[in-house]
Design an enzyme around this catalytic site. Sequence first.
Site, mmCIF file in Angstrom:
data_model
loop_
_atom_site.group_PDB
_atom_site.id
_atom_site.type_symbol
_atom_site.label_atom_id
_atom_site.label_comp_id
_atom_site.label_asym_id
_atom_site.label_seq_id
_atom_site.Cartn_x
_atom_site.Cartn_y
_atom_site.Cartn_z
ATOM 1 N N ALA A 63 19.386 -9.354 69.964
ATOM 2 C CA ALA A 63 20.566 -9.839 70.701
ATOM 3 C C ALA A 63 20.340 -9.653 72.189
ATOM 4 C CB ALA A 63 21.806 -9.047 70.274
ATOM 5 N N GLY A 65 22.877 -8.617 75.331
ATOM 6 C CA GLY A 65 24.214 -8.300 75.829
ATOM 7 C C GLY A 65 24.323 -8.708 77.281
ATOM 8 N N PHE A 67 24.051 -6.764 79.805
ATOM 9 C CA PHE A 67 23.132 -6.008 80.657
ATOM 10 C C PHE A 67 21.786 -5.718 80.007
ATOM 11 C CE2 PHE A 67 27.485 -4.430 81.470
ATOM 12 C CZ PHE A 67 27.659 -5.084 82.688
ATOM 13 N N ALA A 68 21.691 -5.996 78.696
ATOM 14 C CA ALA A 68 20.512 -5.492 77.992
ATOM 15 C C ALA A 68 19.942 -6.497 77.001
ATOM 16 C CB ALA A 68 20.901 -4.220 77.246
ATOM 17 N N LYS A 69 18.639 -6.312 76.739
ATOM 18 C CA LYS A 69 18.001 -7.039 75.632
ATOM 19 C C LYS A 69 17.808 -6.030 74.514
ATOM 20 C CE LYS A 69 15.444 -10.863 77.464
ATOM 21 N NZ LYS A 69 14.194 -11.592 77.434
ATOM 22 N N ILE A 70 18.075 -6.487 73.294
ATOM 23 C CA ILE A 70 17.969 -5.590 72.151
ATOM 24 C C ILE A 70 16.813 -6.075 71.286
ATOM 25 C CG2 ILE A 70 19.256 -4.602 70.189
ATOM 26 C CD1 ILE A 70 20.649 -4.080 72.885
ATOM 27 N N LYS A 85 16.573 -0.672 73.249
ATOM 28 C CA LYS A 85 17.573 -1.280 74.132
ATOM 29 C C LYS A 85 16.990 -1.265 75.537
ATOM 30 C CE LYS A 85 22.365 -1.174 75.702
ATOM 31 N NZ LYS A 85 23.755 -0.803 75.430
ATOM 32 N N ASP A 176 35.198 0.930 75.694
ATOM 33 C CA ASP A 176 34.771 -0.446 75.426
ATOM 34 C C ASP A 176 34.710 -0.701 73.924
ATOM 35 O OD1 ASP A 176 33.992 -3.005 75.966
ATOM 36 O OD2 ASP A 176 31.910 -2.517 76.443
HETATM 37 N N1 LIG Z 1 21.018 -0.570 67.028
HETATM 38 C C1 LIG Z 1 21.301 -1.856 66.877
HETATM 39 N N2 LIG Z 1 21.017 -2.492 65.723
HETATM 40 C C2 LIG Z 1 21.309 -3.810 65.560
HETATM 41 N N3 LIG Z 1 21.892 -4.579 66.504
HETATM 42 C C3 LIG Z 1 22.199 -3.998 67.687
HETATM 43 C C4 LIG Z 1 21.911 -2.615 67.934
HETATM 44 N N4 LIG Z 1 22.333 -2.320 69.175
HETATM 45 C C5 LIG Z 1 22.856 -3.449 69.675
HETATM 46 N N5 LIG Z 1 22.771 -4.465 68.795
HETATM 47 C C6 LIG Z 1 23.256 -5.853 68.995
HETATM 48 O O1 LIG Z 1 23.128 -6.166 70.381
HETATM 49 C C7 LIG Z 1 24.405 -6.473 70.947
HETATM 50 C C8 LIG Z 1 24.458 -5.985 72.375
HETATM 51 O O2 LIG Z 1 24.199 -4.594 72.402
HETATM 52 P P1 LIG Z 1 24.892 -3.615 73.434
HETATM 53 O O3 LIG Z 1 26.370 -3.724 73.266
HETATM 54 O O4 LIG Z 1 24.319 -2.265 73.281
HETATM 55 O O5 LIG Z 1 24.417 -4.292 74.806
HETATM 56 P P2 LIG Z 1 25.199 -4.359 76.183
HETATM 57 O O6 LIG Z 1 24.421 -5.213 77.113
HETATM 58 O O7 LIG Z 1 25.521 -2.979 76.633
HETATM 59 O O8 LIG Z 1 26.522 -5.074 75.675
HETATM 60 P P3 LIG Z 1 27.745 -5.675 76.496
HETATM 61 O O9 LIG Z 1 27.449 -7.133 76.529
HETATM 62 O O10 LIG Z 1 28.913 -5.329 75.618
HETATM 63 O O11 LIG Z 1 27.792 -5.011 77.818
HETATM 64 C C9 LIG Z 1 25.409 -5.799 70.022
HETATM 65 O O12 LIG Z 1 26.673 -6.448 70.075
HETATM 66 C C10 LIG Z 1 24.741 -5.962 68.663
HETATM 67 O O13 LIG Z 1 24.990 -7.250 68.130
#
Ligand SMILES: Nc1ncnc2c1ncn2[C@@H]1O[C@H](COP(=O)(O)OP(=O)(O)OP(=O)(O)O)[C@@H](O)[C@H]1O
Length: 423
Positions: A63, A65, A67-70, A85, A176
């Site tokens: 995914a 988000g 701010f981040a790539k997962i 992350k 959040d």
């Molecule tokens: N440990 C994990 N296992 C599976 N999917 C995950 C995991 N961590 C995150 N994801 C997927 O990635 C997406 C984004 O992760 P995360 O919320 O940590 O990123 P972010 O950039 O901080 O998000 P936001 O857009 O809310 O600021 C999550 O909504 C989920 O779908």
Amino acid sequence: MIKISESKSDTFISQLYRTITKNRRRTLSSAGNNVLHRIPNTSEFELPFANFTDEYDIEKTVAEGHFAKIFLAKHKITQTSVILKALHKELTGLKEFIKEFHYNYQLSHHPYILSCYQVKFQTNDFFVFAMDYAPYGDLSHHVGANGIPESCCKKIADQLSSALGFMHSKSLVHRDIKLENILIFALDFSRIKLSDFGATTREGLLHYRMNNTWTSFLAPEVLEVVRNERYVVKCSSDSWQFSILLYMCLTGSSPWKEANWVKDNKYCLFMKYQKRETSKIPDNFKKFTPRLLRAFRRFFDHNEDDRAKVTDINKYLKDKWLITKTSLSPSVASRSFRVSHLEQDQDSIKYINHKDYKHSNDEKARVKRLMSTFGLHQEKNPITDQATISEIKVSQWLTQNENNFQKFDDSEEDLDLSYWQRN
Ligand SMILES: Nc1ncnc2c1ncn2[C@@H]1O[C@H](COP(=O)(O)OP(=O)(O)OP(=O)(O)O)[C@@H](O)[C@H]1O
């Protein structure tokens, strides 16, 4: 010399032991809290440079988000699958990264909080840390236009309230809570975990409002905070977000667009009902039993100091939540109120059988693509005629982007460039 009889000495020793143990426990827990609340500063935080491929095989991007790539990755030596992350350096400052990692790591031992490992490094473009992989994605992949079965909602409420209750007992506010931050480890929702501690803050601190979350999730006292003003962070705002999430799981849509009684008629109607200015149940709450209505009244108290705690949901877990046809006849109703766990589990199993997880994932990606390309409005819930999650997302996405250039820093201590860079 003081003489103590044998039996008295036993009591004395056991009392002494109890006092020492109690004090030790107190010292340990306050030491634990000190560690929890002492976020390492940038100079003492070790963050070596490395390449992703030094130790991991990247299998896929799960995914992206805000701010981040997962990434899903396999550790080469142990062959363990983990999530990496990776937070974009140009969007997230080192201080923010350390704070997120610190809170996630310190809270990891709770069974319903996502575990992260003591693995962190930086590349030229990313700050990276490793965590457990949730094989069934996040809750937004699962909640359809009509929500999910009541029994599943209860399992989620039970686990999530435990995770949040734990954080609150440590004076930490998640800030959040949303479907995307609840990760699924079992398709019947018997194992879910709270994730994303990027906004987590110590209770009582002054903070700017979060701008990168859905408006429908914001508590009224947070929503009304104006630009350039800070508010005192309280656990009660998590209670609000927790019950919005619960409502969404039960119905598939949010109860209102924003908790502003002047601008939002749905919220205005609920507020009158909540304050007992009217006995008329708002249309979008009519499917709930009196017990759940009572719970929602307590969780959605406009006054943050009177609002129920997340763990108060435990008082309602054994009640029936949704009015079914059978509730109309008192005799059948009393039987259905004693719904067995077996029936509830069958409910979840039926749900899983009907659920094509992959399809739902593809659909989510498709909706996302459409939203970002055309800003189209998606399905309306045919039963409640309310905005569905997709629709809310579209409208909020548009609103957020309209205001992109007026946003301001969300960081705790000072106004730095990171927020401008993020947006
Ligand atoms: N440990 C994990 N296992 C599976 N999917 C995950 C995991 N961590 C995150 N994801 C997927 O990635 C997406 C984004 O992760 P995360 O919320 O940590 O990123 P972010 O950039 O901080 O998000 P936001 O857009 O809310 O600021 C999550 O909504 C989920 O779908």
